[in-house]
Design an enzyme around this catalytic site. Structure first.
Site, PDB file in Angstrom:
ATOM      1  N   TYR A 170      44.190  -3.583 -18.461  1.00  0.00           N
ATOM      2  CA  TYR A 170      43.823  -2.943 -17.202  1.00  0.00           C
ATOM      3  C   TYR A 170      43.279  -1.562 -17.536  1.00  0.00           C
ATOM      4  O   TYR A 170      43.859  -0.834 -18.339  1.00  0.00           O
ATOM      5  CB  TYR A 170      45.054  -2.807 -16.302  1.00  0.00           C
ATOM      6  CG  TYR A 170      44.794  -2.079 -14.998  1.00  0.00           C
ATOM      7  CD1 TYR A 170      44.022  -2.664 -13.994  1.00  0.00           C
ATOM      8  CD2 TYR A 170      45.315  -0.801 -14.774  1.00  0.00           C
ATOM      9  CE1 TYR A 170      43.778  -1.997 -12.796  1.00  0.00           C
ATOM     10  CE2 TYR A 170      45.081  -0.135 -13.580  1.00  0.00           C
ATOM     11  CZ  TYR A 170      44.318  -0.729 -12.594  1.00  0.00           C
ATOM     12  OH  TYR A 170      44.082  -0.073 -11.414  1.00  0.00           O
TER      13      TYR A 170
ATOM     14  N   ASP B 251      41.842   2.901 -24.706  1.00  0.00           N
ATOM     15  CA  ASP B 251      42.391   3.342 -23.425  1.00  0.00           C
ATOM     16  C   ASP B 251      43.867   3.630 -23.646  1.00  0.00           C
ATOM     17  O   ASP B 251      44.705   2.727 -23.654  1.00  0.00           O
ATOM     18  CB  ASP B 251      42.179   2.266 -22.356  1.00  0.00           C
ATOM     19  CG  ASP B 251      42.721   2.704 -21.004  1.00  0.00           C
ATOM     20  OD1 ASP B 251      43.353   3.785 -20.932  1.00  0.00           O
ATOM     21  OD2 ASP B 251      42.527   1.961 -20.024  1.00  0.00           O
TER      22      ASP B 251
ATOM     23  N   LYS C 129      48.382   9.677 -16.904  1.00  0.00           N
ATOM     24  CA  LYS C 129      49.840   9.581 -16.871  1.00  0.00           C
ATOM     25  C   LYS C 129      50.531  10.773 -17.538  1.00  0.00           C
ATOM     26  O   LYS C 129      50.605  11.829 -16.936  1.00  0.00           O
ATOM     27  CB  LYS C 129      50.263   8.219 -17.430  1.00  0.00           C
ATOM     28  CG  LYS C 129      49.637   7.112 -16.546  1.00  0.00           C
ATOM     29  CD  LYS C 129      50.065   5.708 -16.769  1.00  0.00           C
ATOM     30  CE  LYS C 129      49.483   4.834 -15.664  1.00  0.00           C
ATOM     31  NZ  LYS C 129      48.773   3.656 -16.094  1.00  0.00           N
TER      32      LYS C 129
HETATM   33  C1  LIG Z   1      47.374   3.290 -15.355  1.00  0.00           C
HETATM   34  C2  LIG Z   1      46.252   2.909 -16.233  1.00  0.00           C
HETATM   35  C3  LIG Z   1      44.914   3.182 -15.894  1.00  0.00           C
HETATM   36  C4  LIG Z   1      44.528   3.745 -14.567  1.00  0.00           C
HETATM   37  O1  LIG Z   1      45.004   5.029 -14.361  1.00  0.00           O
HETATM   38  P1  LIG Z   1      45.083   5.595 -12.834  1.00  0.00           P
HETATM   39  O2  LIG Z   1      45.556   6.993 -13.020  1.00  0.00           O
HETATM   40  O3  LIG Z   1      46.040   4.701 -12.118  1.00  0.00           O
HETATM   41  O4  LIG Z   1      43.711   5.509 -12.274  1.00  0.00           O
HETATM   42  C5  LIG Z   1      43.944   2.904 -16.826  1.00  0.00           C
HETATM   43  N1  LIG Z   1      44.237   2.364 -18.007  1.00  0.00           N
HETATM   44  C6  LIG Z   1      45.511   2.070 -18.365  1.00  0.00           C
HETATM   45  C7  LIG Z   1      45.783   1.497 -19.709  1.00  0.00           C
HETATM   46  C8  LIG Z   1      46.552   2.307 -17.485  1.00  0.00           C
HETATM   47  O5  LIG Z   1      47.800   1.968 -17.829  1.00  0.00           O
END
Ligand SMILES: *Cc1c(COP(=O)(O)O)cnc(C)c1O
Length: 430
Positions: free
Chosen positions: A144, A239, A267
């Site tokens: 994701y 990511d 995060k």
């Molecule tokens: C949470 C997450 C996102 C998206 O981040 P948001 O701050 O919710 O837009 C993208 N990539 C990964 C791997 C994530 O865990």
């Protein structure tokens, strides 16, 4: 447990917000029942509007690695906010943040702050496309990367068929540019690059998949992706919105010794405030506006309050032994849950890296997406609700990773394991 206040709020919310929530997984759709509404949080605990306390294994989906409402983070925010909430001109904390990220993650020679993980990944693929002059993006099943159009795409029916939108509203012509590979499949990646390597702008991957439960990379797999990208002139994007500062101080790239061209964060770097960032090779980052032609901007990017919360959190995680302690506690939790499941005769396994873990209602090993999806969802849902009733909050979905914070001590883990012994026994009884 009484949930009257949460129930009343949820009834109002259902009329006012789609599904009663501002982000889908919060609605408990996958596990059934109704979400509880938080009133406050402290350390390892969430406290709801009915006064119930839960040991929290989500930590706001990752940011709260130092625990909720850490006094040092709150003090840092408090001090900064008195000088104003947003300036719209540069401020010193942005420089400190960039220095901190580039020091802790050396592959990031330059960095740009944004306001969410979604913004970071969208910007990173724009940069990959702009820098290479190519259009195709490769992603992996189960990963994701936020809710950008290019990522809401699933694999078409043959290996080389074009991507298919998995949300209405995503244009087919855009989805066509996203190719999806099975994670941990070396051969599939090689074949894709042999066929289309010259069209691929970039590969984006969660180095440890944390959005399909928790899938650890096979030995050498990230190196393999690195080699393919280098050979074919594609940009490798890690990511690390979830894994950054979570699995090690330098993120998954430090743990596995693989250097991506670009990295996305979110995060933890916001410490609970809305923050994202992307960074990487200087020659690439220089192509971003205003030093280069690839456009990306943000009214609130580098916001002083958000920088203060993030910096205070990044300070805390640099304490000696911070990750060793987290890892030891997470080990204690995983081993304890495994023993409880084994004693009850429930098929169960766990995965994890440092303070990030996955729980599966099936036997291991978990090598890829298909293995992860084969977990027994009905059993997970019973486990989830059984634990919740006993004051332990795991993710309200069988397909999300869990997290510990440095405030999860032996007391919280002992409470969790005592509850788990009862719940596994219930599950075994059918
Ligand atoms: C949470 C997450 C996102 C998206 O981040 P948001 O701050 O919710 O837009 C993208 N990539 C990964 C791997 C994530 O865990």
């Amino acid at each position: 447990m009484n949930h009257d206040n949460s129930h009343a709020l949820f009834q109002q919310a259902l009329d006012l917000m789609p599904g009663g929530v501002n982000s889908p997984v919060r609605a408990f759709k996958s596990v059934g029942g109704e979400p509880f509404f938080a009133k406050r949080a402290e350390g390892a605990y969430l406290i709801d509007v009915d006064g119930n306390r839960y040991v929290d294994y989500i930590g706001s989906w990752g940011p709260m690695i130092a625990g909720h409402a850490h006094p040092k983070v709150i003090a840092a925010v408090d001090a900064v906010m008195r000088d104003g909430l947003s300036f719209g001109v540069p401020n010193a904390l942005e420089v400190t943040m960039a220095q901190t990220i580039t020091r802790l993650v050396p592959s990031c020679e330059m960095v740009r702050m944004v306001n969410s993980g979604t913004e970071a990944t969208l910007s990173a693929i724009r940069l990959a496309r702009g820098a290479t002059g190519r259009n195709r993006i490769v992603k992996f099943e189960g990963c994701y990367h936020g809710h950008g159009d290019s990522f809401l795409v699933k694999a078409g029916s043959g290996m080389l068929t074009l991507g298919v939108p998995n949300s209405p509203g995503v244009p087919k012509t855009l989805a066509d540019l996203t190719l999806t590979l099975p994670y941990n499949d070396f051969e599939a990646a090689t074949r894709l690059f042999d066929d289309l390597g010259g069209d691929i702008a970039g590969v984006i991957v969660e180095p440890i998949v944390g959005n399909a439960n928790c899938i650890v990379p096979a030995e050498g797999y990230l190196q393999h992706l690195r080699e393919l990208c280098s050979k074919h002139g594609a940009i490798l994007i890690f990511d690390e919105v979830m894994t950054g500062f979570r699995v090690a101080l330098g993120g998954a790239q430090a743990l596995y010794g693989v250097t991506p061209d670009l990295t996305t964060f979110g995060k933890i770097i916001g410490g609970g405030m809305p923050v994202g960032a992307y960074g990487g090779r200087r020659d690439l980052m220089r192509q971003i506006a205003p030093s280069g032609p690839i456009y990306q901007a943000g009214t609130l990017s580098g916001n002083p309050v958000a920088m203060a919360a993030g910096l205070a959190t990044l300070e805390l995680i640099q304490a000696p032994g911070f990750y060793e302690n987290l890892e030891a506690r997470t080990r204690l939790l995983r081993d304890g849950l495994q023993q409880a499941a084994d004693a009850a005769g429930v098929a169960f396994t766990t995965t994890g890296v440092c303070a990030m873990f996955g729980l599966y209602f099936r036997e291991g090993p978990i090598n890829g997406y298909a293995d992860a999806m084969a977990s027994d969802g009905a059993r997970f849902n019973r486990f989830f609700h059984g634990m919740l009733q006993r004051g332990v909050y795991f993710a309200p979905s069988a397909f999300e990773a869990g997290f510990l914070s440095s405030m999860h001590g032996e007391t919280e883990i002992a409470h969790t394991l005592a509850a788990a012994r009862e719940v596994f026994a219930d599950i075994a009884a059918g």
